[in-house]
Design a protein around this motif. Structure first.
Motif, PDB file in Angstrom:
ATOM      1  N   GLN A   7     188.361  28.675  -9.778  1.00 30.04           N
ATOM      2  CA  GLN A   7     187.263  29.664 -10.513  1.00 30.04           C
ATOM      3  C   GLN A   7     187.640  29.777 -11.986  1.00 30.04           C
ATOM      4  O   GLN A   7     188.512  29.501 -12.424  1.00 30.04           O
ATOM      5  CB  GLN A   7     187.401  31.105  -9.571  1.00 30.04           C
ATOM      6  CG  GLN A   7     186.996  30.972  -8.216  1.00 30.04           C
ATOM      7  CD  GLN A   7     185.537  30.450  -8.129  1.00 30.04           C
ATOM      8  OE1 GLN A   7     184.489  30.759  -8.704  1.00 30.04           O
ATOM      9  NE2 GLN A   7     185.478  29.345  -7.251  1.00 30.04           N
ATOM     10  N   GLU A  24     182.509  19.956 -15.016  1.00 29.03           N
ATOM     11  CA  GLU A  24     181.169  20.464 -14.578  1.00 29.03           C
ATOM     12  C   GLU A  24     179.887  19.784 -14.966  1.00 29.03           C
ATOM     13  O   GLU A  24     178.941  20.064 -15.341  1.00 29.03           O
ATOM     14  CB  GLU A  24     181.140  22.059 -15.119  1.00 29.03           C
ATOM     15  CG  GLU A  24     182.230  22.970 -14.709  1.00 29.03           C
ATOM     16  CD  GLU A  24     182.301  23.525 -13.422  1.00 29.03           C
ATOM     17  OE1 GLU A  24     181.239  23.030 -12.643  1.00 29.03           O
ATOM     18  OE2 GLU A  24     182.911  24.299 -13.125  1.00 29.03           O
ATOM     19  N   GLY A  33     176.591  21.096 -13.762  1.00 32.45           N
ATOM     20  CA  GLY A  33     176.338  22.553 -13.772  1.00 32.45           C
ATOM     21  C   GLY A  33     175.145  23.212 -14.371  1.00 32.45           C
ATOM     22  O   GLY A  33     174.543  24.150 -14.249  1.00 32.45           O
ATOM     23  N   SER A  42     169.516  20.789  -8.027  1.00 30.81           N
ATOM     24  CA  SER A  42     170.400  20.159  -6.971  1.00 30.81           C
ATOM     25  C   SER A  42     170.299  18.723  -6.662  1.00 30.81           C
ATOM     26  O   SER A  42     170.923  18.040  -6.653  1.00 30.81           O
ATOM     27  CB  SER A  42     170.100  21.035  -5.753  1.00 30.81           C
ATOM     28  OG  SER A  42     168.754  20.975  -5.402  1.00 30.81           O
ATOM     29  N   THR A  67     185.406  21.092 -11.404  1.00 36.18           N
ATOM     30  CA  THR A  67     184.435  22.053 -11.000  1.00 36.18           C
ATOM     31  C   THR A  67     184.894  23.428 -10.320  1.00 36.18           C
ATOM     32  O   THR A  67     186.013  23.398  -9.871  1.00 36.18           O
ATOM     33  CB  THR A  67     183.667  21.183  -9.900  1.00 36.18           C
ATOM     34  OG1 THR A  67     182.349  21.966  -9.525  1.00 36.18           O
ATOM     35  CG2 THR A  67     184.523  21.090  -8.699  1.00 36.18           C
ATOM     36  N   HIS A  68     183.863  24.237 -10.584  1.00 34.84           N
ATOM     37  CA  HIS A  68     184.347  25.816  -9.804  1.00 34.84           C
ATOM     38  C   HIS A  68     183.472  25.547  -8.401  1.00 34.84           C
ATOM     39  O   HIS A  68     183.958  26.586  -7.577  1.00 34.84           O
ATOM     40  CB  HIS A  68     183.806  26.788 -10.462  1.00 34.84           C
ATOM     41  CG  HIS A  68     182.155  26.897 -10.529  1.00 34.84           C
ATOM     42  ND1 HIS A  68     181.435  26.103 -11.268  1.00 34.84           N
ATOM     43  CD2 HIS A  68     181.306  27.584  -9.708  1.00 34.84           C
ATOM     44  CE1 HIS A  68     180.201  26.232 -11.162  1.00 34.84           C
ATOM     45  NE2 HIS A  68     180.158  27.320 -10.117  1.00 34.84           N
ATOM     46  N   ASP A  69     182.707  24.735  -7.873  1.00 39.77           N
ATOM     47  CA  ASP A  69     182.043  24.659  -6.845  1.00 39.77           C
ATOM     48  C   ASP A  69     182.483  23.967  -5.696  1.00 39.77           C
ATOM     49  O   ASP A  69     182.753  22.655  -5.594  1.00 39.77           O
ATOM     50  CB  ASP A  69     180.600  24.044  -7.280  1.00 39.77           C
ATOM     51  CG  ASP A  69     179.364  24.132  -6.034  1.00 39.77           C
ATOM     52  OD1 ASP A  69     179.833  24.272  -4.981  1.00 39.77           O
ATOM     53  OD2 ASP A  69     178.458  24.323  -6.381  1.00 39.77           O
ATOM     54  N   ASN A  70     182.849  24.435  -4.532  1.00 43.12           N
ATOM     55  CA  ASN A  70     183.505  23.881  -3.504  1.00 43.12           C
ATOM     56  C   ASN A  70     182.493  22.725  -2.956  1.00 43.12           C
ATOM     57  O   ASN A  70     183.217  21.867  -2.203  1.00 43.12           O
ATOM     58  CB  ASN A  70     183.762  24.857  -2.306  1.00 43.12           C
ATOM     59  CG  ASN A  70     185.097  25.668  -2.899  1.00 43.12           C
ATOM     60  OD1 ASN A  70     186.002  25.338  -3.376  1.00 43.12           O
ATOM     61  ND2 ASN A  70     184.772  27.021  -2.492  1.00 43.12           N
ATOM     62  N   SER A  71     181.308  22.997  -2.845  1.00 43.21           N
ATOM     63  CA  SER A  71     180.314  21.792  -2.383  1.00 43.21           C
ATOM     64  C   SER A  71     180.560  20.828  -3.051  1.00 43.21           C
ATOM     65  O   SER A  71     180.483  19.570  -2.530  1.00 43.21           O
ATOM     66  CB  SER A  71     179.018  22.442  -2.217  1.00 43.21           C
ATOM     67  OG  SER A  71     178.536  22.795  -3.261  1.00 43.21           O
TER      68      SER A  71
END
Length: 231
Positions: free
Chosen positions: A41, A169, A172, A176, A200-204
């Motif tokens: 994060q 990112e 970002g 999608s 990235t901060h995005d788990n997916s």
């Protein structure tokens, strides 16, 4: 080993009451050909990690060896040469020069390498063809969608054929569907032998990588390999 960090600290305001340890004793090894997602994060230290791995910043303490070379011993000029020849950077905000054409943007790192005009044009055109923009070489960034601009940025990153791709990112600012296309390019480059490091901060998004390194408060709290279905 391609990348090896040993007990690396990046400290801002060291010794002050306001001291911030953006990286706090990090040790990490990455082999050639890996696809690694560094995830965390805001404030976790992932951007600082990218800056250190990409030779954009130097650790306050600890060791960083890139291809066996001690990065902390290098001059600014030598660090610049590594960034230009060994690492292809892809950023969230594209970082394209608006008054240059698509082709001229992709040629820039090749100019810095001293490659002659004919060869760099061929290399830039090849990179643009790879990302599906061979027909847009005379356009300027302002005439293109966000997804197209990110593809230009990818072409610029791969034009020098660097062994390492570092993407901060990269999806970002994209919708999608376009984001999935960008991840597809990174996966394809990895299949061809490039080492890919995805921030990235995005788990997916991180789940598309073959290895996840999770940062919290400047420390690695998870480092695991995983099976992915695109192999």
């Amino acid at each position: 080993m391609l990348i090896e960090l040993k007990d690396v600290y990046k400290i801002y305001g060291e010794g002050l009451e306001s001291e911030v340890r953006a990286l706090d004793g990090v040790s990490l090894s990455i082999e050639k050909g890996e696809f690694v997602a560094i995830v965390g994060q805001s404030g976790s230290g992932k951007s600082t990690m990218m800056n250190v791995l990409g030779c954009l910043d130097i650790p306050t303490r600890g060791d960083y060896h890139l291809n066996g070379v001690d990065v902390r011993e290098l001059t600014d000029q030598e660090l610049s040469a590594i960034r230009n020849k060994e690492i292809g950077f892809i950023f969230q905000q594209y970082n394209l020069i608006q008054n240059l054409t698509v082709l001229e943007n992709v040629e820039l790192p090749l100019i810095y390498q001293g490659i002659n005009a004919d060869d760099r044009r061929d290399m830039a055109l090849e990179a643009l063809d790879r990302v599906g923009l061979a027909g847009r070489v005379k356009h300027r960034p302002t005439e293109m969608s966000g997804g197209q601009q990110q593809r230009v940025a990818i072409a610029r990153a791969i034009a020098t054929r660097p062994p390492i791709i570092m993407a901060d990112e990269p999806t970002g600012a994209l919708d999608s569907r376009t984001g999935r296309e960008v991840l597809g390019f990174l996966q394809e480059l990895n299949k061809e032998g490039s080492t890919v490091i995805l921030i990235t901060h995005d788990n997916s998004i991180a789940a598309t990588a073959r290895r996840i390194v999770r940062l919290t408060d400047g420390r690695i709290v998870e480092d695991q390999k995983q099976e992915v279905d695109w192999l």
